[in-house]
Scaffold this active site. Structure first.
Site, short mmCIF file in Angstrom:
data_model
loop_
_atom_site.label_atom_id
_atom_site.label_comp_id
_atom_site.label_asym_id
_atom_site.label_seq_id
_atom_site.Cartn_x
_atom_site.Cartn_y
_atom_site.Cartn_z
N ASP A 67 0.69 -1.16 -0.05
CA ASP A 67 0.04 0.28 0.10
C ASP A 67 0.71 1.25 0.01
O ASP A 67 1.96 1.24 -0.54
CB ASP A 67 -0.94 0.15 1.28
N HIS A 282 -3.57 5.91 4.00
CA HIS A 282 -4.44 4.95 3.30
C HIS A 282 -4.02 3.57 4.04
O HIS A 282 -4.93 2.31 4.20
CB HIS A 282 -4.35 5.14 1.73
N SER A 451 -11.03 -0.09 -1.54
CA SER A 451 -9.58 0.03 -0.74
C SER A 451 -10.08 -0.85 0.84
O SER A 451 -9.32 -1.22 1.26
CB SER A 451 -9.24 1.33 -0.81
#
Length: 532
Positions: A67, A282, A451
């Site tokens: 990621d 994220h 996601s």
């Protein structure tokens, strides 16, 4: 990287559309709740722990989060971070001889000697930059026969880039204008944090002020002004600035920071050990969904209760490079990961063959790869999304799962409005709307996107492998697919874009292979029947 924001244009002013509101009591952990007992379409994780796993022993499973970076010091992640026991922290040596110095919690393939990449271009931008040099003096009249196919592809890509850049600049101008007009209205109201009632009482003196009043009044039905301003206006401004200045800018190239040869896909040993990087939001959010500490009575609870999160940074704020994706997969496999979560994707691929070889390597080593379907509300039967399970030779990776995003209501809105889908290209759906999870600085935040759905499934895969360690990756995929809660009603989504978009209603079974939402309780019951 998959984006979780959803934008629309209202009265020529760009604003961010709010997602459905959920009662606060359900927000914190809704993806783990049960449809029957909690009236919320989670994956029944808590029910599984209570009824199926209580008192049972488990084995720790390493889950790689490939990621944009992970905050290894987060209060809800630090106990579950993978630690490379063969490496001595901070001594500047490659103690375990794996080619990566001081890789304690993982590796950063976007790092250099002094810093790490944050913003990057899209793959589309890089392809146009490459080919505009090659075809600088080429026209339809003089193009060589052997170059015609590539030249046509270049023209199409250049037109796509020009359109996206034009839209980004227009949206940046629009949201900048909205922000400036809103700031002026707030100043007239005389309160730093005005309420919905304050906006209702405001007397607009110009048409612009009237549009601002109407737009904000609608938004404040579901959120506070601070939430609207920070999470939507400022985030929208940041997003379109990033697109115009970095993602879609052919003159921007940060790769010199890394110091590698970006065109040499065989190069493997580059980067640094900073698994957080300049923006770990994220990846930290994804990590918490998978395995946030379930024992510390802080924050949230991850799906899996006995995992080690390995941070492998390969995704910038822009499109990931195929070279980095392939190396991140190989690093994860070679260092013991049995599940790899990949919450990223793009419409173009520079070197798919290199990624395919890495995926084949992971499959050969009994690793399950879990990938987000993407957030463009597109049908993957006709639209490209890379990486994917289909190799260039037409065969398919056997231990790969592609995940779409669902909401919490078992009705026509079950498909998240943004989620990509595909009857043969998406395997399952999982919760991906208003998911609360870990973000840097020991904080928590709600995010939306495939996601977020992908790590729900990665967490479930790790949970199965933890309590049934003899099961293969292919068997775990089989269990997840067969144990979904089947959806026997239609769902609605917008087909097309802009004012021409139309609402269509289709059977949920048209959206994915399994025709359902993953379920931990069902999966663990089924796993127990596999003889090992």
């Amino acid at each position: 990287m998959n984006k979780s924001r959803i934008f629309k244009t209202l009265l020529n002013i760009t604003v961010v559309s709010a997602l459905p509101f959920m009662a606060s009591a359900q927000k914190v952990n809704w993806q783990n709740l049960d449809l029957k007992t909690d009236t919320t379409f989670g994956i029944s994780t808590e029910k599984a722990y209570k009824e199926l796993l209580k008192g049972k022993k488990s084995t720790k499973v390493i889950v790689a989060v490939n990621d944009g970076g992970v905050d290894a010091q987060h209060e809800d992640l630090k106990r579950v971070m993978w630690v490379n026991a063969k490496e001595v922290a901070g001594n500047g040596k490659d103690d375990d001889k794996n080619g990566y110095i001081d890789d304690i919690h993982g590796w950063n393939f976007l790092g250099g000697a002094k810093e790490s990449i944050n913003y990057e271009t899209l793959e589309l931008t890089r392809l146009v930059r490459r080919d505009q040099v090659r075809f600088a003096s080429t026209t339809d009249a003089n193009v060589a026969e052997k170059d015609k196919k590539d030249f046509e592809a270049f023209k199409k890509e250049r037109a796509d880039l020009e359109q996206q850049l034009g839209e980004a600049k227009a949206n940046l101008s629009g949201i900048t204008g909205f922000k400036n007009a809103l700031d002026a209205v707030v100043k007239k109201i005389g309160k730093e944090v005005p309420t919905a009632d304050d906006f209702a009482k405001f007397k607009p003196e110009t048409p612009v002020e009237g549009r601002i009043q109407n737009a904000v009044a609608g938004a404040l039905k579901d959120m506070t002004f601070t939430e609207f301003y920070n999470d939507q206006i400022l985030e929208g401004l940041k997003y379109y600035t990033q697109q115009a200045n970095y993602n879609l800018n052919v003159d921007y190239d940060p790769r010199g920071i890394v110091g590698d040869d970006p065109n040499n896909s065989k190069e493997k040993f580059y980067g640094n050990n900073d698994v957080a990087g300049p923006d770990a939001l994220h990846g930290s959010h994804v990590s918490g969904i998978i395995g946030a500490d379930r024992t510390n009575k802080l924050g949230i609870m991850g799906v899996a209760d006995n995992v080690a999160i390995m941070g492998v940074r390969c995704t910038p704020n822009g499109d990931e490079r195929d070279k980095d994706v392939a190396n991140a997969i190989r690093y994860a496999v070679d260092n013991g990961a049995k599940v790899i979560n990949m919450s990223f994707g793009k419409s173009y691929s520079w070197d798919k063959a290199t990624v395919d070889e890495a995926v084949k390597y992971a499959v050969s080593k009994d690793v399950l790869l879990v990938h987000a379907a993407g957030n463009d509300n597109k049908d993957l039967e006709v639209e490209n999304n890379f990486p994917n399970s289909k190799y260039l030779d037409g065969t398919v990776a056997s231990s790969w799962i592609t995940v779409g995003a669902s909401g919490w209501k078992d009705d026509e809105t079950l498909k998240a409005s943004f989620s990509n889908f595909g009857k043969t290209q998406v395997d399952v759906f999982a919760p991906g709307v208003n998911i609360n999870s870990t973000v840097p600085g020991s904080k928590y935040k709600e995010e939306n996107g495939t996601s977020m759905a992908s790590p729900v499934v990665a967490g479930l895969a790790a949970l199965i492998r933890s309590y049934y360690p003899k099961l293969t990756a292919v068997e775990v995929k089989d269990i997840i697919m067969k144990s979904v809660v089947k959806i026997n009603h239609n769902v609605s989504y917008k087909k097309g874009e802009g004012p021409d978009a139309q609402s269509v209603s289709v059977p949920f079974s048209d959206l994915c292979v399994s025709g359902g939402i993953v379920n931990a309780y069902n999966a663990l019951k089924l796993a127990a029947t596999y003889k090992k």
